[in-house]
Design a protein around this motif. Structure first.
Motif, PDB file in Angstrom:
ATOM      1  N   VAL A 185       0.854  -1.187   0.000  1.00  0.00           N
ATOM      2  CA  VAL A 185       0.000   0.000   0.000  1.00  0.00           C
ATOM      3  C   VAL A 185       0.890   1.237   0.000  1.00  0.00           C
ATOM      4  O   VAL A 185       2.064   1.186   0.413  1.00  0.00           O
ATOM      5  CB  VAL A 185      -0.946   0.013   1.223  1.00  0.00           C
ATOM      6  N   PHE A 230      -2.933   5.276   5.663  1.00  0.00           N
ATOM      7  CA  PHE A 230      -3.180   4.454   4.487  1.00  0.00           C
ATOM      8  C   PHE A 230      -4.688   4.246   4.327  1.00  0.00           C
ATOM      9  O   PHE A 230      -5.341   3.632   5.169  1.00  0.00           O
ATOM     10  CB  PHE A 230      -2.472   3.107   4.631  1.00  0.00           C
ATOM     11  N   HIS A 273      -6.131   2.581   1.813  1.00  0.00           N
ATOM     12  CA  HIS A 273      -6.377   1.217   1.349  1.00  0.00           C
ATOM     13  C   HIS A 273      -5.679   0.242   2.289  1.00  0.00           C
ATOM     14  O   HIS A 273      -4.483   0.344   2.559  1.00  0.00           O
ATOM     15  CB  HIS A 273      -5.849   1.041  -0.080  1.00  0.00           C
ATOM     16  N   ARG A 274      -6.418  -0.709   2.832  1.00  0.00           N
ATOM     17  CA  ARG A 274      -5.924  -1.702   3.782  1.00  0.00           C
ATOM     18  C   ARG A 274      -5.328  -1.056   5.030  1.00  0.00           C
ATOM     19  O   ARG A 274      -4.389  -1.581   5.636  1.00  0.00           O
ATOM     20  CB  ARG A 274      -4.881  -2.614   3.132  1.00  0.00           C
ATOM     21  N   THR A 300       5.718   3.751   0.828  1.00  0.00           N
ATOM     22  CA  THR A 300       5.109   2.472   0.471  1.00  0.00           C
ATOM     23  C   THR A 300       5.361   1.473   1.585  1.00  0.00           C
ATOM     24  O   THR A 300       6.508   1.282   2.004  1.00  0.00           O
ATOM     25  CB  THR A 300       5.684   1.933  -0.852  1.00  0.00           C
TER      26      THR A 300
END
Length: 542
Positions: A21, A253, A255-256, A286
């Motif tokens: 992610v 984050f 996403h997820r 990342t």
């Protein structure tokens, strides 16, 4: 049947083994960016030196040399930074070796094809399985010269492979070659230099379970605070205890994010990478971690309610729903995507098409059957000769990216993916299902018929259908039907279905001959069968 290659069985594709992610580092101060560039340039220099030493060692490299390189890097950075650098070096060297092997295989295929075509007379026609001779003497002469060039390249590549020599550029060979074509790339020398320095920086650290928040080198707290363990020579720029530098921004984050927070709070390993996008002037973080192997659904369970057959094409996905017996249900669906433009646009188009396909399959609680395509050997220049449009069509199909995206997104939604052998799916689908499924109100394409063929193969049913009986009379005097199944398929010669009522004028109901008896077969010394043959409604199963 003897000329067909053996078709492999379908299998359930396992889920992804890792998660990645990304989030933007917003509101960085000028000091933060200066520290990130300083640390990245210092570690990038160390990574370049380590890669040079690894490439010089070649095939003679062993664990003792690895430990020596790590000790040398620890003195000018830290133990964990040294471990991340050496691991990245080995991964890059192994990737170069795999690319070298693929290049050799491509050269061998080109040499083999040219040698075969040069051995044939000029103008000789080819077949489906082997190309013919070249069209003119001029082309024959030019290909003879190209054969010498490819042979020399193959010999050099083999020599490097045997000696363990790889050719690696930190930052990428493409960016390096762009330096000689700045005008076509629409870059100035200073812009290229900025991209070159950015590509050679090293700001990535592997996670470690049991340590605080899962990473001691690049640490991200559950609240989103990012801190970096500075190398020993740069400890003077620290703004936090223990030689650490805390960035002024926070990450979250989208996403997820819940999965990441659970791992961080449990101090499970999370790897981080910080990089700069020079075109946008942004910094990104990342996060990645491995996931345990997920127990796949048995193939029999995936086939229970049928599935969705999907045919991959250069500009769309053709899908058709099939029931458990292999019969197409409803109308075919088409999910278009446009692969023109930038890489980000192409990637977004693929994701958009896949999410529509997955949502459609999820509404019906069905698995998805897709071909296990691999065009690495099909994109060679010599295989298709002058068919440039066909070569570009194959090369433009995003097979690897689409497959990876589909598996990852399907695992997130709990949808099973079944992979099948792609042999003859398009040909047999067009031959046996295109015309049968066409009506006044339904006009399926050849790609839709191929989707039916893919789905039937995933369900374990044969693709080829039976044709009408021989025209002379209702027996097998003229041989088996042209598309009869192979002798190894169960049920191939089972008795034909019994039709109630009188069969012929000379035989009363209930006294017909059995189609499975030897007397029912039209053989020498045996009476012909009295039972008429009646075809079931399309499509038929074997």
């Amino acid at each position: 049947m003897g000329g067909l290659r053996q078709v492999g069985p379908p299998w359930v594709v396992p889920g992804p083994s890792g998660v990645s992610v990304r989030d933007r580092l917003k509101h960085l101060t000028a000091e933060d960016e200066a520290v990130l560039r300083l640390v990245g340039d210092h570690l990038g220099t160390l990574a370049s030196r380590d890669l040079r030493e690894r490439c010089a060692a070649g095939l003679e490299h062993d664990g003792e040399q690895w430990a020596g390189r790590k000790r040398a890097l620890t003195q000018v950075s830290s133990s964990r930074w040294a471990g991340s650098i050496t691991k990245a070096t080995h991964d890059q060297w192994a990737l170069a070796r795999r690319g070298q092997l693929a290049h050799m295989q491509s050269l061998e295929a080109g040499v083999r094809t040219i040698t075969h075509r040069l051995s044939l007379p000029v103008g000789e026609a080819g077949g489906k399985r082997a190309p013919g001779g070249y069209r003119s003497k001029r082309e024959w002469f030019a290909k003879g010269r190209r054969l010498q060039v490819l042979t020399d390249r193959l010999q050099a590549a083999r020599a490097d492979w045997e000696a363990g020599v790889v050719h690696v550029v930190r930052g990428g060979k493409r960016l390096l070659n762009t330096r000689h074509h700045l005008e076509s790339a629409q870059l100035t020398a200073e812009q290229w230099r900025t991209r070159w320095r950015t590509g050679r920086r090293f700001l990535q650290a592997d996670g470690e379970s049991g340590k605080r928040f899962g990473n001691e080198t690049i640490r991200v707290s559950p609240g989103g605070e990012v801190s970096i363990k500075l190398p020993a020579p740069l400890a003077h720029v620290a703004n936090a205890p223990n030689g650490r530098y805390v960035l002024a921004c926070r990450v979250a984050f989208a996403h997820r994010g819940e999965q990441w927070a659970d791992r961080v709070q449990a101090s499970r390993a999370v790897a981080y990478r910080i990089h700069e996008d020079t075109a946008r002037g942004r910094w990104y973080l990342t996060a990645s971690w491995t996931t345990p192997a997920v127990e796949t659904v048995p193939l029999s369970a995936a086939r229970t309610n049928g599935l969705v057959g999907v045919d991959t094409n250069a500009d769309h996905l053709a899908a058709w729903r099939l029931d458990a017996h292999g019969n197409p249900v409803g109308a075919p669906h088409r999910f278009d995507y446009d692969l023109s433009g930038t890489a980000a646009h192409r990637d977004a188009q693929i994701r958009h098409a896949l999410i529509r396909l997955l949502h459609w399959a999820g509404r019906h609680h069905l698995a998805i059957a897709i071909e296990n395509l691999d065009f690495t050997a099909e994109t060679t220049r010599e295989k298709h000769g002058r068919r440039k449009r066909f070569r570009k069509l194959i090369a433009g199909m995003p097979v690897a990216r689409l497959r990876a995206r589909l598996v990852s997104m399907a695992a997130e939604l709990g949808i099973t993916i079944v992979a099948v052998d792609p042999a003859y799916t398009s040909r047999w689908g067009a031959q046996h299902w295109h015309k049968a499924l066409t009506s006044k109100n339904k006009k399926p394409t050849r790609h839709d018929a191929a989707a039916v063929a893919i789905g039937r193969r995933a369900l374990g049913h044969p693709i080829r259908r039976r044709t009408a009986p021989p025209p002379a009379h209702r027996s097998d005097e003229q041989g088996h039907r042209t598309v009869q199944a192979g002798s190894g398929i169960p049920g191939r010669e089972e008795p034909r279905p019994r039709v109630p009522g009188p069969r012929t004028r000379s035989l009363r109901a209930g006294r017909e001959a059995k189609a499975g008896d030897q007397d029912a077969q039209h053989r020498s010394g045996r009476p012909a069968e009295h039972e008429p043959w009646q075809q079931d409604s399309l499509p038929l199963r074997l």
